[in-house]
Design a protein around this motif. Structure first.
Motif, PDB file in Angstrom:
ATOM      1  N   SER A  56      77.608  -1.748  39.666  1.00 51.17           N
ATOM      2  CA  SER A  56      77.422  -3.285  39.509  1.00 51.17           C
ATOM      3  C   SER A  56      77.693  -3.776  38.342  1.00 51.17           C
ATOM      4  N   THR A  57      77.693  -5.257  37.988  1.00 49.43           N
ATOM      5  CA  THR A  57      78.126  -5.728  37.228  1.00 49.43           C
ATOM      6  C   THR A  57      77.266  -5.485  35.763  1.00 49.43           C
ATOM      7  N   PRO A  58      78.087  -5.259  34.658  1.00 45.28           N
ATOM      8  CA  PRO A  58      77.256  -4.882  33.252  1.00 45.28           C
ATOM      9  C   PRO A  58      76.564  -6.246  32.962  1.00 45.28           C
ATOM     10  N   ARG A  59      76.657  -7.130  33.463  1.00 48.26           N
ATOM     11  CA  ARG A  59      75.906  -8.385  32.851  1.00 48.26           C
ATOM     12  C   ARG A  59      74.206  -7.733  32.968  1.00 48.26           C
ATOM     13  N   LYS A  60      73.515  -8.169  31.898  1.00 48.02           N
ATOM     14  CA  LYS A  60      72.178  -7.448  32.079  1.00 48.02           C
ATOM     15  C   LYS A  60      71.190  -8.879  31.877  1.00 48.02           C
ATOM     16  N   GLU A  61      70.408  -8.851  32.677  1.00 49.62           N
ATOM     17  CA  GLU A  61      69.284  -9.840  32.859  1.00 49.62           C
ATOM     18  C   GLU A  61      68.023  -8.986  33.221  1.00 49.62           C
ATOM     19  N   GLU A  62      66.912  -9.312  32.616  1.00 47.18           N
ATOM     20  CA  GLU A  62      65.630  -8.868  32.795  1.00 47.18           C
ATOM     21  C   GLU A  62      65.234  -9.014  34.049  1.00 47.18           C
ATOM     22  N   ASP A  63      65.396 -10.351  34.433  1.00 43.94           N
ATOM     23  CA  ASP A  63      64.834 -10.689  35.815  1.00 43.94           C
ATOM     24  C   ASP A  63      63.468 -10.682  35.792  1.00 43.94           C
ATOM     25  N   ARG A  64      62.885 -11.071  34.800  1.00 42.94           N
ATOM     26  CA  ARG A  64      61.166 -11.179  34.612  1.00 42.94           C
ATOM     27  C   ARG A  64      60.729 -12.467  34.836  1.00 42.94           C
ATOM     28  N   PRO A  65      60.314 -12.627  36.173  1.00 36.92           N
ATOM     29  CA  PRO A  65      59.478 -14.156  36.349  1.00 36.92           C
ATOM     30  C   PRO A  65      58.442 -14.495  35.698  1.00 36.92           C
ATOM     31  N   GLU A  66      58.310 -15.802  35.098  1.00 42.18           N
ATOM     32  CA  GLU A  66      57.203 -16.409  34.481  1.00 42.18           C
ATOM     33  C   GLU A  66      56.830 -17.305  35.525  1.00 42.18           C
ATOM     34  N   PHE A  67      55.364 -16.965  35.779  1.00 40.80           N
ATOM     35  CA  PHE A  67      54.682 -17.913  36.998  1.00 40.80           C
ATOM     36  C   PHE A  67      54.074 -19.267  36.235  1.00 40.80           C
ATOM     37  N   LEU A  68      54.370 -20.222  36.789  1.00 41.46           N
ATOM     38  CA  LEU A  68      53.962 -21.622  35.966  1.00 41.46           C
ATOM     39  C   LEU A  68      52.808 -21.993  36.718  1.00 41.46           C
ATOM     40  N   CYS A  69      52.704 -21.564  37.701  1.00 41.06           N
ATOM     41  CA  CYS A  69      51.658 -22.457  38.525  1.00 41.06           C
ATOM     42  C   CYS A  69      51.331 -21.678  39.879  1.00 41.06           C
ATOM     43  N   CYS A  77      46.200 -19.729  44.682  1.00 37.81           N
ATOM     44  CA  CYS A  77      44.949 -20.487  44.629  1.00 37.81           C
ATOM     45  C   CYS A  77      45.132 -21.779  45.664  1.00 37.81           C
ATOM     46  N   GLY A  78      46.431 -21.525  46.584  1.00 34.95           N
ATOM     47  CA  GLY A  78      46.413 -22.658  47.588  1.00 34.95           C
ATOM     48  C   GLY A  78      47.583 -23.761  47.314  1.00 34.95           C
ATOM     49  N   ALA A  79      47.659 -23.904  46.018  1.00 38.01           N
ATOM     50  CA  ALA A  79      48.595 -24.623  45.319  1.00 38.01           C
ATOM     51  C   ALA A  79      50.079 -24.036  45.490  1.00 38.01           C
ATOM     52  N   PRO A  80      51.201 -25.036  45.428  1.00 39.02           N
ATOM     53  CA  PRO A  80      52.525 -24.242  45.365  1.00 39.02           C
ATOM     54  C   PRO A  80      52.553 -23.317  44.238  1.00 39.02           C
ATOM     55  N   LEU A  81      53.453 -22.218  44.457  1.00 36.72           N
ATOM     56  CA  LEU A  81      53.691 -21.346  43.487  1.00 36.72           C
ATOM     57  C   LEU A  81      54.951 -21.226  42.868  1.00 36.72           C
ATOM     58  N   THR A  82      55.146 -21.545  41.695  1.00 43.49           N
ATOM     59  CA  THR A  82      56.228 -21.726  40.955  1.00 43.49           C
ATOM     60  C   THR A  82      56.654 -20.815  39.901  1.00 43.49           C
ATOM     61  N   ALA A  83      57.712 -19.836  40.081  1.00 37.04           N
ATOM     62  CA  ALA A  83      57.883 -18.863  39.255  1.00 37.04           C
ATOM     63  C   ALA A  83      59.468 -19.277  38.651  1.00 37.04           C
ATOM     64  N   ILE A  84      59.747 -19.002  37.283  1.00 32.84           N
ATOM     65  CA  ILE A  84      61.298 -19.131  36.871  1.00 32.84           C
ATOM     66  C   ILE A  84      61.681 -17.785  35.961  1.00 32.84           C
ATOM     67  N   ILE A  85      62.981 -17.875  36.069  1.00 37.33           N
ATOM     68  CA  ILE A  85      63.646 -16.702  35.332  1.00 37.33           C
ATOM     69  C   ILE A  85      64.389 -17.182  34.289  1.00 37.33           C
ATOM     70  N   ARG A  86      64.469 -17.242  33.317  1.00 36.80           N
ATOM     71  CA  ARG A  86      65.059 -17.677  32.182  1.00 36.80           C
ATOM     72  C   ARG A  86      66.681 -17.136  32.258  1.00 36.80           C
ATOM     73  N   ASN A  87      67.696 -17.910  32.009  1.00 40.09           N
ATOM     74  CA  ASN A  87      68.841 -17.108  31.997  1.00 40.09           C
ATOM     75  C   ASN A  87      69.112 -17.071  30.465  1.00 40.09           C
ATOM     76  N   ARG A  88      69.459 -15.646  30.202  1.00 43.99           N
ATOM     77  CA  ARG A  88      69.763 -15.509  28.677  1.00 43.99           C
ATOM     78  C   ARG A  88      70.929 -15.109  28.402  1.00 43.99           C
ATOM     79  N   ASN A  89      71.503 -14.370  29.100  1.00 42.82           N
ATOM     80  CA  ASN A  89      72.960 -13.512  28.933  1.00 42.82           C
ATOM     81  C   ASN A  89      74.109 -14.314  29.601  1.00 42.82           C
ATOM     82  N   THR A  90      74.166 -15.675  29.153  1.00 42.73           N
ATOM     83  CA  THR A  90      75.284 -16.306  29.825  1.00 42.73           C
ATOM     84  C   THR A  90      76.477 -16.551  29.027  1.00 42.73           C
TER      85      THR A  90
END
Lengths: 352, 352, 352, 352
Positions: A56-69, A77-90
Motif C-alpha cells: 500500500s501507499t507509504p502515506r501514513k495517516e492515523e485515521d483516528r476519528p474524532e466524534f463531534l456529536c 443518543c438519537g441525534a446525528p452522529l458526526t465524526a471527522i478525521i483530520r488530514n495531517r500528512n498532505t
C-alpha cells in the motif's frame, strides 16, 4: 450529485477532500442507546488505513476519528452522529503540475468538466480513496450493530491480477492481513503486486462479500431491492467497475435447471440446496447468505509515463506521476466493501 | 420497498400486477411541450412484447398504452404523465397450484416472506416481467427526448448461453429482430435457445448497451454517480444479476498501464484513445460513449420437474410448471435495458 | 426522523447537540466557484448569536465557524461544504436535575419517549435553539448567492406579545439591532420583554419575511411547491407553531373579490395590484415578493415554578429552571427565518 | 416540482388534470393484508364530491374510483395500489376564453410562466381542486388503517367568512353535512355563503383537525417532524394559505407561563393539563391530541368582473368567469384535511 446516501431509515453524509482540513461523516437514523466499541472500530479502520505494509501507499495517516456529536457515554443518543478525521500528512505540491494535465484513469478530467477551475484536485479532492475512511467509520459502527443481531458481513480477496482464490469462503478470512482463504493463492497475488510495482505499474482484482444471518423477507421489487441498494452503494467505492450477485455473470452461461436453487428443508427451516441467487430473489432476501462480488480496476496512479493532454493548450503531454500510491488497492478495499454491505443490510434490517 | 424511482429530476412510479386489471406508470419531471410520437413509442414497445416469435412466450398482449393524463395535443403539458396497459390475456388458474409451493428461481418464496398470504402471486404478481412494459413506456418516451438532443441508447445481445457476439458494436444492431451484430453468432444463439426449449429448459445471456452523444460532466462522486444510478435501475429488471461498466470485471485482470485510457485530441476535442472506463470516471461522464453490460440469468420457469417444498406442510414437493414462458428472455429484455439507460441518462441530462 | 433537508438540488445536514463537542452543518449542491465572504457571513451569524444585549441569554458563544472542507481559496469547489462551531461555554450541571422531570413546553418529554434514557438532554440536546447556528451558516452563504442574483430575503419582527409593528415593510429593517420598522413599536416590545423577564416569564411573537427579486415560475403544485417547502423548513426552527403566506389566516375572512390580486402591467411587466397571495399561486412564484410570517411561541424556559411530573416515580414535581435563557427569542430568530427562506428560495432557483 | 409525496414509509403519487381522461393516485408502502372497505371509502369520498347541496358547484361527478391494482380479494397485496376516477362531465369550452387571460387568484399565470403554452389549463388542469379526489382515496384508506389502531382524524369548519364556531371540538362533528359543532354558528356561515353567492362573490374559512389516539414519541426534530410533515401536506390542498398547530398564532401573544402545558398524571398516564402545543413538542408527538388548523382562502372563481391582462397583448382585460364554481370550498375541503392528516400520521405510525 450527492454525497449523501438516503436509505429507508439510515442517512449517511460523507464529506471532505483528500487535502482539506478533514474528511468525515454524519450518520443518522441509528437507534438510540446503541453501544459503540471505539477500540473495535479503530481495529476495523486500521484494516483500511494506508502505510501498513509493502502493498500500500507509504502515506501514513492515523485515521483516528474524532466524534463531534451523537454519542453520549459511549452510546448513540438519537441525534446525528458526526465524526471527522483530520488530514495531517498532505503534500499538495505533488499535484500542482497536474492542474491542467488530467491523469488517465482518474476523475480529474471529468471533475473539471463538472466543476470547472474551482475544483480542488489535490490528492483527488473529494474523489480520493481517502473518502472511504469516513465510509468505514459508518460501516464499522453498523457492523457492530449487525453483529449484535447475529449478522456478519465478511469480505475477501477473490482475485488479483487474474489469480483466483477459488477456495470456499470461510468467515475467518476477513481478519487476515491479506484476506485470501488460500495462503498459496495469496502469495501468488502478492508476487503479482510486487511485480507490477517493480515495473511502475498496478493491478486490480475482485472482492467477494458474504453476509450471513440476514433474515429473509427484507427488500422489495423494482427500484429499491437488495441488489439495487448494494450496487448503488458499491459504486460509491472509487475504482469499482462491476457488481454481481450470486452466480452473477456466470449465471448468464447456465441453464435454468442448473441456476435455479432447489428448495429443501434443513433443521425445520426452508433453505435452498445451492445459492446461485446469492440470497436474493425478486430483490428480497431469502434467508440464505447474501453474496456479491465487485470488480476493482487497477490503481490508475502508475509510475510509467502516460499520454495525456494539456487542457489549456490542447497539446499532447507525457505525464509522469510521482506521488505515493498503492500498486494494488484491493487489500485495503476489502473492509470498505464490508462497510457498504453493512450500510445496505443495516438499513434493510432497520426498515424491517 | 419502492416501485418509485426518484431521480434528480425525473420520478417514475411503476404499478400493476401480472394478473391485475392493468399495469402502468406515472412519469413526472418531463419538460412541458415535449412532443411524444405515439407510433414510434408503439414500435419500441413491440420490441418487448411477447408472442411475436418462437423464442418468446406465446402469451399475446397488445401492450397498447392508454394515456390517462399528462399529454395535451400530443405534447407533455407539465403535469404527471400516466399511461396504463390493460391485462387481457390472464390465466390465473395456471398459478393456483403454486400458492404454497414456491417456484425455484422465482420471487415466490421471498415475496411470501415479505407480504404473507395476502401476496398476489398470480403470474408473478408485481414481480412479473410484465412490469417491464410500463418501464418501456417511460423509456420509450425518454429515448425520443434524448434522440432530439443527439443522444442514443442502443443495446444488443452480447451473449446467450455462453455463445458470444464479439463483433464491435454498431448502432443499427438494436433494430434487428434478434439484435446481434454477427448474424452467425445470432444463429448459434437461437439454436441454443431452441435446444434448451426442446429439453424443457432455459438459457440466459448478457446484454450490452452503448449510449452515444452523452455530454461530459454529468453525474458526480460517491452515491449518486452515473454507475450508481444505472446499476440501481438495471437491477429493477427481473433476472438481472450483474452489471459492469466499460471493461468491468475484465478490468480487474488488467494492469493499470493497459486499463488507463490515454487522453488525446481528435477534431479539436478531447477524447480517450480507448474506452475501458465505459465513458465514466469518478462517477462523471467523460463525453465518450457510456458502455455497460448486464447479466441476465436463465428464465427460472422451466418445464422440467423441480424440487420444492410445500410451505404449509414443509414437505418436499416435485414441481412441474405448465404455464407459458420464454425459454430465453434476453431478446425481449434488450429494449428494457435501453429503457433504463434512457431513464438514467435523461435524468442526468435534465439535472445538467 | 431526519436532520437532513433534501431539496431539489441542495441538501443540508445539520448536526450537533447543545453540549456536545460541536454543532455543525454540511451543505451540498452549491455550484462550484461560488465566492463566500467569510466576514459578511460572520456578520450574519452575529445577528443570531447570544449574549449581545439585554433581551437574550447571557450565555456567550463566539459562533465562529471552522470550515473543514468544500472551500478552496475562498470559493466553493463542488464538494460538500462542512463547517462546525465548537461548543465552549457549556454548563451541563444546570440540566442534571431535569433528567427525569420534563420541562413544560420543551421537547424533553417527547424526546424521552422517542429515544429513551440514551437521549442527551443537556441544554436541550439536538433540539436546542443552538442548532439554528449551523442553519444560519448555510443560510448566510445562500443569502450571498441569492444577493448576487438580485434576490433578497429580509425579515422583521412583526409583533411581540401582541404588540404589532403595522408599518409597511422596508428592506433596511433587517439590519437593525431590534428589527422593527417603527421604532416606537419596537420600544413597546422591548418593554414587554423586560416586563416578562422581571416576572420570570417570557413572551413570543411573529416574524415576517419578505423575499424580493424572486423570478416567477419557480415551484409547482401539490407536495413540493413554494409554500410546502418554506413551511417544511420554517417548522425546523424550534418554537415556530404557525406559518402563513400573503394574507394567510386573514384571507380566510375576506371575500374572493377582495383577496384576488388583480393583474396589471407596470413598466411593461405583468404585476398584481395587491399581493394577498404572497407572491405564490398554485405553489408557483408569480414574480411578486414572496411574503410569509411565522408564529414564535414564548420561550418555554421561564424562571417561575412550573408543574411537572417525575418520569420515574410518576409523582408531581414543582420545577424551577435556573439556567440562562432568553425572555424572548423572537429577535434572535429573525436571521434564522431569513436563513430558511434563503434555503428554500436558493433551492428553487437552482432547480430552475 | 413533484406530485409525489415521499414519506418515511408511504409514497403517494397523484396524477391527472381536471379535464384529462382521469385523475388518480398510486399509494405504496401500505402493509400487505390490510382490508379496504370500499363502501366506507365511497362514503368518505362522497363528503368531498361536488354537486350535493347548494353551497357547492353544480358540476356532478360520481367520484367512483376504479382500482387497477394493489388489491386482491379486498385486501392490499403489498404491491402499489392504483385507483383512478374517470372525468366524465368536463366542459372545456368554458375555459377557452381564458387561454391568454389569467384568472386572478388562480394558478393560471404562474403555471404559464412555468410550463409555457403547453400547459393544460382547462378546468385548472393539474392545479384543480379535482385533484383532491385522488388525495381522498389515499386518505380514506389510511383513515381505515388508523381507525383499526384506535387513531381518528376528524376535521370541522372552525370559521367561514370570519364567523367562528367556538364550541369545543367533538368527534361526531365530522360526520355532519355541514360540520360545525354549533348548528347556530353553522347556519350563520351558510347565510354568509349564500350572501356571497348572491353577490357573485365567494368566502373562505378555517378548518380545524383533531387527531386522537396518536401514540407519543413519533416524529423528530428539525426537517422531518410532525409539524413539518403535516404542513408540507396541508399546502398540497389548493387554496390553503396558512397552517398552525395547537395555539398557533395565538401562542405568539401569550406568556410562557400560560402557553407551557403543565404535566400531570391521569389514570396512571402522563398527560398535559392544557394542549397549547397541539400534541407536538420538538417535532415529536406527546400522546395528547394533535391539533392543527388551516386557513382556506375564498374561492378565486367569482362571477364578478375582474381586472386581468391579456398575456399576448399585455393589454388590460375585464374578465367574467362563467363556469360552475363553489362560492365556498371550505365544507368540501373538510375531508381533504382529514385525508392529509391521515397521510402524515399513518406514515409516522408505520415508521414507528
Amino acid at each position: 450529485m450527492s454525497s449523501i446516501y438516503s436509505g429507508a431509515v439510515l442517512r449517511l453524509s460523507v464529506f471532505g477532500q483528500s487535502h482539506a482540513e478533514a474528511v468525515g461523516m454524519t450518520l443518522e437514523g441509528l437507534p438510540a442507546g446503541l453501544s459503540v466499541d471505539l477500540d473495535a472500530l479503530q481495529g476495523f479502520l486500521n484494516r483500511r488505513a494506508p502505510g501498513r505494509n509493502n502493498w500500500s501507499t507509504p502515506r501514513k495517516e492515523e485515521d483516528r476519528p474524532e466524534f463531534l456529536c451523537g454519542l453520549k457515554d459511549g452510546k448513540t443518543c438519537g441525534a446525528p452522529l458526526t465524526a471527522i478525521i483530520r488530514n495531517r500528512n498532505t503534500r499538495s505540491g505533488d499535484y500542482e503540475q497536474l492542474r491542467h494535465i488530467p491523469r488517465p484513469g482518474h476523475a480529474d478530467y471529468a471533475a473539471r468538466l463538472r466543476y470547472g477551475d474551482a475544483w480542488d484536485g489535490a490528492g483527488g479532492g473529494h474523489f480520493s480513496g481517502r473518502l472511504t475512511a469516513p465510509l468505514c467509520i459508518a460501516g464499522g459502527i453498523l457492523l457492530q450493530m449487525l453483529e449484535a443481531k447475529g449478522i456478519r458481513a465478511d469480505a475477501r480477496i477473490r482475485s488479483v491480477a487474474g489469480i483466483e482464490d477459488a477456495s470456499p469462503f470461510t468467515e475467518s478470512v476477513a481478519r487476515k492481513e491479506f484476506p485470501t482463504v488460500s495462503d498459496e493463492a495469496g502469495d501468488e497475488m502478492k508476487k503479482a503486486i510486487a511485480a507490477a510495482r517493480a515495473e511502475g505499474d498496478s493491478v486490480g482484482g475482485v472482492i467477494e462479500c458474504v453476509i450471513t444471518g440476514v433474515p429473509g423477507g427484507l427488500g422489495g421489487p423494482m427500484f429499491d431491492g437488495v441488489e439495487n441498494r448494494i450496487s448503488q452503494l458499491a459504486f460509491a467505492i472509487p475504482a469499482v467497475k462491476g457488481v454481481e450477485f450470486g452466480s452473477g455473470f456466470q449465471a448468464a452461461e447456465m441453464r435454468g435447471s442448473q441456476n435455479n436453487d432447489a428448495f429443501a428443508v434443513e433443521d425445520g427451516r426452508l433453505v435452498t440446496e445451492t445459492n446461485h441467487a446469492g440470497g436474493i430473489l425478486g430483490g428480497i432476501t431469502t434467508g440464505m447468505p447474501v453474496v456479491f462480488r465487485v470488480a476493482v480496476k487497477p490503481t490508475p496512479s502508475i509510475a510509467q509515463p502516460q499520454k495525456s493532454v494539456n487542457l489549456k493548450t490542447l497539446q499532447p503531454e507525457t505525464l509522469c506521476i510521482t506521488g505515493r500510491h498503492d500498486p494494488c488497492i484491493v487489500p485495503r478495499a476489502v473492509p470498505v466493501v464490508e462497510a457498504v454491505a453493512a450500510l445496505a443490510i443495516a438499513d434493510l434490517v432497520l426498515e424491517g
